[in-house]
Design an enzyme around this catalytic site. Structure first.
Site, PDB file in Angstrom:
ATOM      1  N   LYS A  16       0.687  -1.366   0.078  1.00  0.00           N
ATOM      2  CA  LYS A  16      -0.101   0.102  -0.044  1.00  0.00           C
ATOM      3  C   LYS A  16       0.856   1.378  -0.010  1.00  0.00           C
ATOM      4  O   LYS A  16       0.502   2.140  -0.933  1.00  0.00           O
ATOM      5  CB  LYS A  16      -0.865  -0.119   1.096  1.00  0.00           C
ATOM      6  CG  LYS A  16      -2.085  -0.480   1.136  1.00  0.00           C
ATOM      7  CD  LYS A  16      -3.120  -0.150   2.348  1.00  0.00           C
ATOM      8  CE  LYS A  16      -3.945  -1.334   2.593  1.00  0.00           C
ATOM      9  NZ  LYS A  16      -4.988  -1.075   3.508  1.00  0.00           N
ATOM     10  N   ASP A  73      -9.933   2.462   4.018  1.00  0.00           N
ATOM     11  CA  ASP A  73     -10.609   1.116   4.094  1.00  0.00           C
ATOM     12  C   ASP A  73     -11.332   0.742   2.937  1.00  0.00           C
ATOM     13  O   ASP A  73     -11.548   1.542   1.998  1.00  0.00           O
ATOM     14  CB  ASP A  73     -11.757   1.547   5.445  1.00  0.00           C
ATOM     15  CG  ASP A  73     -12.260   0.044   5.788  1.00  0.00           C
ATOM     16  OD1 ASP A  73     -11.312  -1.009   5.970  1.00  0.00           O
ATOM     17  OD2 ASP A  73     -13.463  -0.016   6.021  1.00  0.00           O
ATOM     18  N   GLY A 154      -5.507 -11.382  -0.758  1.00  0.00           N
ATOM     19  CA  GLY A 154      -7.008 -11.133  -0.327  1.00  0.00           C
ATOM     20  C   GLY A 154      -7.921 -12.160  -1.387  1.00  0.00           C
ATOM     21  O   GLY A 154      -7.718 -13.215  -1.572  1.00  0.00           O
ATOM     22  N   TYR A 155      -8.787 -11.365  -2.039  1.00  0.00           N
ATOM     23  CA  TYR A 155      -9.834 -12.424  -2.934  1.00  0.00           C
ATOM     24  C   TYR A 155      -9.474 -12.048  -4.456  1.00  0.00           C
ATOM     25  O   TYR A 155     -10.299 -12.544  -5.186  1.00  0.00           O
ATOM     26  CB  TYR A 155     -11.299 -11.620  -2.695  1.00  0.00           C
ATOM     27  CG  TYR A 155     -11.849 -11.558  -1.262  1.00  0.00           C
ATOM     28  CD1 TYR A 155     -12.707 -12.698  -0.687  1.00  0.00           C
ATOM     29  CD2 TYR A 155     -11.553 -10.712  -0.347  1.00  0.00           C
ATOM     30  CE1 TYR A 155     -12.969 -12.873   0.491  1.00  0.00           C
ATOM     31  CE2 TYR A 155     -12.055 -10.672   1.115  1.00  0.00           C
ATOM     32  CZ  TYR A 155     -12.863 -11.814   1.358  1.00  0.00           C
ATOM     33  OH  TYR A 155     -13.387 -11.762   2.461  1.00  0.00           O
ATOM     34  N   LYS A 176      -2.369  -4.365 -12.234  1.00  0.00           N
ATOM     35  CA  LYS A 176      -3.227  -3.997 -11.159  1.00  0.00           C
ATOM     36  C   LYS A 176      -3.601  -2.644 -10.721  1.00  0.00           C
ATOM     37  O   LYS A 176      -4.780  -2.265 -10.658  1.00  0.00           O
ATOM     38  CB  LYS A 176      -3.195  -5.225 -10.107  1.00  0.00           C
ATOM     39  CG  LYS A 176      -4.043  -5.403  -8.930  1.00  0.00           C
ATOM     40  CD  LYS A 176      -3.675  -6.288  -7.907  1.00  0.00           C
ATOM     41  CE  LYS A 176      -4.325  -5.894  -6.643  1.00  0.00           C
ATOM     42  NZ  LYS A 176      -3.894  -6.634  -5.506  1.00  0.00           N
ATOM     43  N   HIS A 181      -9.240  -0.543  -7.353  1.00  0.00           N
ATOM     44  CA  HIS A 181     -10.216   0.295  -6.533  1.00  0.00           C
ATOM     45  C   HIS A 181      -9.088   1.504  -5.969  1.00  0.00           C
ATOM     46  O   HIS A 181      -9.501   2.558  -5.796  1.00  0.00           O
ATOM     47  CB  HIS A 181     -11.042  -0.503  -5.479  1.00  0.00           C
ATOM     48  CG  HIS A 181     -10.465  -1.413  -4.831  1.00  0.00           C
ATOM     49  ND1 HIS A 181      -9.666  -2.421  -5.290  1.00  0.00           N
ATOM     50  CD2 HIS A 181     -10.301  -1.633  -3.538  1.00  0.00           C
ATOM     51  CE1 HIS A 181      -9.104  -3.375  -4.280  1.00  0.00           C
ATOM     52  NE2 HIS A 181      -9.294  -2.719  -3.226  1.00  0.00           N
TER      53      HIS A 181
END
Length: 198
Positions: A16, A73, A154-155, A176, A181
């Site tokens: 991040k 978040d 993650g997913y 990516k 998002h």
């Protein structure tokens, strides 16, 4: 609005922080992570929306560091599951256990025809002077019936992006980030800040 010398990213997640460093590299602002600080308080994410949780994190870390902060978040919203896992994405089947979370998602989606879903990220920028800027980003896709790809974050192995004909786990980090998002939310936030800063 004053441009800060540095901004603290309310995260220990190296990936991040690198994403923010990359986005802010030509702004003259230094990006710091929570790894720059000792005894960082744990912020309870008790909000019912992504924005509430990001605000809780941003406020807690700003009060601790007395510096400008960006907190995010984000999570997966699955239409056939009434928006679940949503704000509970990281703790859907156990705290930050990607494997268990994916297994639970597959099980819950077993008999669902509607596979549509999206990832949403909300960023909150706060400063000790009282400035607040909110931005969001999303990416639409579908939940597969089996994992695909090697990047098991993650997913991502279950999230298929029709426009790319790949799951997020099959893409390079760069590709990516260009469509993700969080990438979209960061670009939105940066364009707002550059307009607002003196």
């Amino acid at each position: 609005m004053k441009r800060p010398d540095s901004i603290v990213i309310a995260s220990q997640n190296v990936h991040k922080v690198i994403e923010f460093e990359d986005a802010f590299k030509n702004t003259g602002v230094t990006i710091k992570s929570l790894k720059h600080f000792d005894n960082v308080p744990k912020i309870d994410e008790t909000g019912t929306t992504f924005e509430e949780n990001a605000t809780l994190k941003a406020t807690g870390i700003m009060n601790f560091t007395h510096q400008a902060v960006i907190a995010d978040d984000s999570g997966l919203v699955v239409n056939a599951l009434n928006g679940q896992p949503g704000v509970h994405s990281a703790r859907y089947a156990g705290d930050h256990d990607d494997d268990a979370n994916n297994n639970k998602l597959l099980k819950e989606m077993q008999n669902k025809q509607d596979r549509s879903a999206y990832f949403e990220s909300v960023l909150v920028y706060l400063t000790p002077e009282g400035d607040r800027v909110v931005s969001s980003g999303r990416i639409d896709g579908q939940i597969l019936r089996a994992r695909r790809g090697n990047d098991n974050f993650g997913y991502d192995p279950l999230f298929y992006v029709p426009a790319q004909q790949k799951t997020l786990a099959e893409m390079t980090t760069h590709d990516k980030n260009m469509i993700s998002h969080r990438g979209n939310a960061i670009r939105n936030l940066l364009s707002q800040l550059l307009e607002l800063w003196d």
